[in-house]
Design an enzyme around this catalytic site. Structure first.
Site, short mmCIF file in Angstrom:
data_model
loop_
_atom_site.label_atom_id
_atom_site.label_comp_id
_atom_site.label_asym_id
_atom_site.label_seq_id
_atom_site.Cartn_x
_atom_site.Cartn_y
_atom_site.Cartn_z
N GLY A 31 31.70 51.35 3.55
CA GLY A 31 31.22 52.42 2.83
C GLY A 31 30.67 53.69 3.41
CG LEU A 33 34.10 55.40 1.78
CD1 LEU A 33 35.23 55.36 0.54
CD2 LEU A 33 34.52 54.56 2.75
N GLY A 36 37.37 60.26 7.91
CA GLY A 36 37.85 59.13 8.99
C GLY A 36 38.48 58.14 7.96
CG HIS A 37 35.81 55.44 6.05
ND1 HIS A 37 34.60 56.34 5.89
CD2 HIS A 37 35.61 54.32 6.55
CE1 HIS A 37 33.56 55.46 6.67
NE2 HIS A 37 34.31 54.37 6.93
CD GLN A 61 30.07 44.91 10.70
OE1 GLN A 61 31.07 44.35 10.04
NE2 GLN A 61 30.46 45.93 11.52
N GLY A 147 40.28 52.62 12.19
CA GLY A 147 40.05 53.78 13.16
C GLY A 147 39.98 53.46 14.76
O1 PAF Z 1 34.56 49.31 10.92
C1 PAF Z 1 33.78 48.85 9.90
O2 PAF Z 1 33.55 49.50 9.11
C2 PAF Z 1 33.59 47.35 9.89
O3 PAF Z 1 33.19 47.17 11.14
C3 PAF Z 1 34.67 46.38 9.12
C4 PAF Z 1 35.88 46.61 9.91
C5 PAF Z 1 34.81 47.03 7.80
C6 PAF Z 1 33.98 45.12 9.33
O4 PAF Z 1 32.83 44.97 8.59
#
Ligand code: PAF
Length: 281
Positions: A31, A33, A36-37, A61, A147
């Site tokens: 999110g 966003l 780039g997204h 993560q 990306g």
């Molecule tokens: O690049 C990201 O936004 C995150 O690391 C991903 C790949 C969605 C995994 O949570």
């Protein structure tokens, strides 16, 4: 665009599209966003393809002292951007759907995960590999788009897919940048005006070093000059390093594809960037 938060609803939608012969493309995100997204969505859109974007701020993560709590969450704005970009479905599972009680599995990709961000952020790539494996299994997409800004993440995911024979194509999309060269990132909003201006030193230093290495100058000298330029701009450096573009091994041979990678803090904001080494560039 439909928004789905439960696995059964996701599987029903995907099965319907499969029955119509559609190809399924996945754009995984956390999110907040930006362009780039949206470039990932644009790359994923093709005739006969349904595009699924996921938004899930993955707690696995983030390290204990990282920005999970303050990571920007903008559900309404993100949903509008995805609709306008032509996305077909937004997969937005709550944390208890992604990690129900008793969840006990971790996917870990050795080697390529170990250095650079893996060393600076212990457990980060295990969290990424675990959630990405789940997203691939949930959506069952034919292709997924990531990306190149998160270059080590892309290498980890390529290794994961190859090692586990996952039937999905991984597509890397070039980094999108502001006009002054700064790579777009959801974390750029943490920078104040002065920090934002200084942050342009990161792509600039990488560009200078990559050109020097590409024309055959001494690698250590080029890296040292990049580090000096970053410190002079006010960065605190995590790493500036040259790596094999596939394995991310340090000290790559000059005839291998090579990538210059950097992570550095501007105030409390950690920025990453990378650039390919082009021979004679
Ligand atoms: O690049 C990201 O936004 C995150 O690391 C991903 C790949 C969605 C995994 O949570």
């Amino acid at each position: 665009m439909q928004t789905v938060r439960e696995l059964n609803g996701l599987r029903e939608a995907i099965a319907g599209w499969r029955a119509d012969g559609s190809r399924i493309a996945l754009v995984p995100t956390m999110g907040a966003l930006h362009a780039g997204h949206l470039a990932l969505v644009e790359a994923a859109r093709r005739p006969g393809t349904k595009v699924v974007a996921s938004i899930f701020v993955n707690p696995r993560q983030f390290g204990p002292n990282e920005d999970l709590a303050r990571y920007p969450r903008r559900e309404m704005a993100d949903s509008r951007l995805l609709t306008d970009a032509g996305c077909d479905l937004l997969w937005m599972p709550p944390v208890e759907v992604m990690y129900p009680d008793g969840f006990a599995t971790t996917v870990s990709v050795a080697g390529v995960s170990d250095g650079f961000d893996g060393a600076a952020r212990p457990g980060h790539f295990d969290g990424v590999a675990t959630v990405v494996t789940k997203l691939f299994n949930q959506v069952g997409a034919d292709a997924a788009y990531f990306g190149e800004k998160d270059f080590q993440q892309l290498a980890v995911i390529r290794r994961l897919v190859a090692d586990l024979d996952l039937p999905i194509e991984i597509v890397g999309v070039p980094t999108q940048r502001d006009d002054d060269g700064l790579a777009l990132s959801s974390r750029n909003i943490y920078l104040d005006e002065e920090q934002r201006a200084k942050a342009t030193a990161l792509p600039r230093a990488l560009g200078v070093a990559a050109r020097a290495i590409g024309r055959g100058d001494d690698v250590e000298t080029a890296l040292a000059e990049a580090r000096t330029a970053l410190v002079a701009a006010g960065f605190e450096i995590d790493y500036v390093a040259l790596a094999d573009a596939e394995t991310l091994a340090a000290d790559p041979a000059a005839d291998r594809p090579r990538r210059l990678l950097a992570a550095a803090r501007m105030g409390s904001t950690r920025l990453i960037d990378n650039i390919a080494i082009e021979a004679d560039s």
